[in-house]
Motif scaffolding. Structure first.
Motif, short mmCIF file in Angstrom:
data_model
loop_
_atom_site.label_atom_id
_atom_site.label_comp_id
_atom_site.label_asym_id
_atom_site.label_seq_id
_atom_site.Cartn_x
_atom_site.Cartn_y
_atom_site.Cartn_z
N UNK A 111 -13.90 6.37 15.91
CA UNK A 111 -14.27 7.01 18.15
C UNK A 111 -14.62 8.20 18.08
N UNK A 112 -13.63 9.39 17.51
CA UNK A 112 -14.50 10.14 18.04
C UNK A 112 -15.45 10.69 18.43
N UNK A 113 -16.07 10.37 17.66
CA UNK A 113 -18.18 10.46 17.65
C UNK A 113 -18.69 9.97 19.33
N UNK A 114 -17.80 8.52 18.94
CA UNK A 114 -18.66 7.73 20.46
C UNK A 114 -17.80 7.99 21.41
N UNK A 115 -17.48 8.58 21.75
CA UNK A 115 -16.38 9.32 23.16
C UNK A 115 -17.61 10.53 23.04
N UNK A 121 0.62 -1.39 -0.24
CA UNK A 121 -0.08 0.21 0.07
C UNK A 121 1.29 1.16 -0.24
N UNK A 122 0.82 1.96 -0.60
CA UNK A 122 1.44 2.84 -1.83
C UNK A 122 0.98 4.56 -1.01
N UNK A 123 -0.31 4.24 -0.73
CA UNK A 123 -1.30 5.94 -0.69
C UNK A 123 -1.24 6.26 0.76
N UNK A 124 -1.47 7.48 1.73
CA UNK A 124 -1.87 7.88 2.41
C UNK A 124 -3.62 8.20 2.60
N UNK A 125 -3.52 7.25 2.76
CA UNK A 125 -5.32 7.95 2.94
C UNK A 125 -6.14 8.78 4.08
N UNK A 126 -6.55 9.64 3.84
CA UNK A 126 -7.02 11.21 4.33
C UNK A 126 -8.05 11.80 3.68
N UNK A 127 -9.41 11.33 4.18
CA UNK A 127 -10.69 12.66 4.09
C UNK A 127 -11.96 13.17 4.72
N UNK A 128 -10.82 14.70 5.10
CA UNK A 128 -11.52 15.09 6.43
C UNK A 128 -12.17 16.16 5.88
N UNK A 129 -13.22 16.85 5.14
CA UNK A 129 -13.67 17.59 4.44
C UNK A 129 -14.12 18.92 5.56
N UNK A 130 -14.15 20.06 5.93
CA UNK A 130 -14.66 21.36 6.52
C UNK A 130 -15.78 20.80 6.99
N UNK A 132 -22.40 12.08 7.26
CA UNK A 132 -21.56 11.17 7.28
C UNK A 132 -19.98 11.77 7.71
N UNK A 133 -19.49 10.69 9.11
CA UNK A 133 -18.37 11.63 10.11
C UNK A 133 -16.91 10.93 9.75
N UNK A 134 -16.24 11.06 9.39
CA UNK A 134 -14.71 10.46 9.38
C UNK A 134 -14.19 10.72 10.64
N UNK A 135 -12.02 10.76 11.32
CA UNK A 135 -11.68 11.39 11.74
C UNK A 135 -10.46 12.66 11.34
N UNK A 136 -10.30 12.89 11.88
CA UNK A 136 -8.77 13.80 11.61
C UNK A 136 -8.46 12.89 10.47
N UNK A 137 -7.52 12.38 11.11
CA UNK A 137 -6.16 11.20 10.78
C UNK A 137 -6.24 9.80 11.33
N UNK A 138 -6.28 9.15 10.20
CA UNK A 138 -6.31 7.56 10.26
C UNK A 138 -4.93 7.26 10.78
N UNK A 139 -4.89 6.54 11.83
CA UNK A 139 -3.36 5.97 12.47
C UNK A 139 -3.33 4.35 11.97
N UNK A 140 -4.15 4.20 11.08
CA UNK A 140 -4.40 2.74 11.04
C UNK A 140 -4.26 3.26 9.15
N UNK A 141 -3.69 2.64 8.40
CA UNK A 141 -3.84 2.80 6.97
C UNK A 141 -5.33 1.98 6.72
N UNK A 142 -4.70 -0.06 7.34
CA UNK A 142 -5.65 -0.36 6.89
C UNK A 142 -7.49 -0.26 6.66
#
Length: 282
Positions: free
Chosen positions: A44-48, A1-10, A173-183
């Motif tokens: 995990x951020x929303x669950x808190x 896996x070469x790509x670092x995946x991230x998506x967290x629009x405003x 639909x909500x993601x979180x600012x940074x994926x620590x685990x790329x899997x």
């Protein structure tokens, strides 16, 4: 896996702030997850934030998931929520089954008994493309929440009244600012939770091929009618799939076809959160 995946629009950051402000108005929360990856698609951020009120986890798209892995997930996590419920948002009959599960839940029964308002209010959250808006529309009896088979369609919070004495606060639909685990990011990408144009489809396809060959070794050969290809070589397998589809050396199109076939259930009942056959069901 070469790509670092991230998506967290405003709009996601804004929504997270608004959810914190709205929690005092709701009686409980429904977190919708994809039954094929119920751990991965929890935020995990929303669950808190929502754990200050009762939380019911809803395993959506149950018709696409490996029932063995669903059972293992429920057994492992049943004590972490007020209830774990299942549904397929595309079929009204299963939405009604969801309501039966909810109303038969002892925690929800006590919540209803102790609430003096005419309608219980629920916050509905989920990562992108888990089917949250379709789920709400079935319970509302009409198309109120915007739906599409892609992430990032809903951008605002708004209240929706259903036919069942429930009022939902729908959220994007909500993601979180940074994926620590790329899997985790890879699985969410394969499930359609990140816009496809932000992803390298061949990277996702190679991961999916490797996963399927390890855990569902007949799935690819059955789907594409390929009799011989290396089980331990995802690149060679992708080349064979590309050739079988008549796409010459268009590996990108073949990769997207593979991903779309998985999303629509054409490989059969498959789960990406896989606990293995040695997991103890207790």
């Amino acid at each position: 896996m070469t790509q670092q995946i991230q998506w967290f629009p405003g709009h996601m950051a804004k929504t997270i702030r608004e959810i914190g402000e709205q929690m005092k108005l709701v009686d409980f929360s429904l977190e919708i997850v994809d039954a094929r990856a119920p751990q991965t698609t929890q935020n995990p951020q929303i669950m808190e934030m929502i754990a200050v009120k009762p939380v019911f986890l809803v395993l959506n798209k149950i018709d696409l998931a490996d029932p063995r892995q669903v059972t293992k997930f429920i057994n492992k996590n049943k004590d972490k929520f007020s209830g774990i419920l299942t549904t397929d948002a595309k079929m009204g009959v299963l939405s009604k089954d969801f309501l039966r599960q909810l109303k038969n839940n002892s925690f929800f029964a006590d919540l209803s008994k102790n609430n003096t308002a005419a309608n219980l209010k629920a916050l509905v959250v989920g990562t992108p493309n888990v089917g949250k808006s379709t789920f709400i529309n079935h319970l509302a009896g009409k198309n109120i929440a915007r739906t599409a088979n892609k992430p990032g369609v809903t951008h605002f919070l708004y209240w929706i009244r259903t036919r069942y004495n429930l009022v939902f606060l729908d959220t994007p639909g909500l993601l979180w600012p940074k994926f620590e685990d790329q899997e985790i990011a890879t699985k969410i990408g394969i499930l359609g939770g990140i816009k496809d144009n932000l992803l390298a489809s061949d990277d996702l396809a190679l991961w999916l091929i490797s996963f399927l060959q390890k855990n569902y070794p007949t799935a690819i050969a059955t789907r594409y009618k390929i009799s011989h290809f290396p089980l331990d070589n995802p690149i060679a397998a992708l080349m064979s799939i590309t050739s079988q589809l008549g796409l010459r050396q268009d590996f990108e199109s073949a990769s997207q076809r593979l991903i779309n076939d998985f999303r629509s259930g054409k490989f059969g009942l498959i789960s990406l959160d896989f606990y293995g056959d040695d997991y103890l069901d207790n």
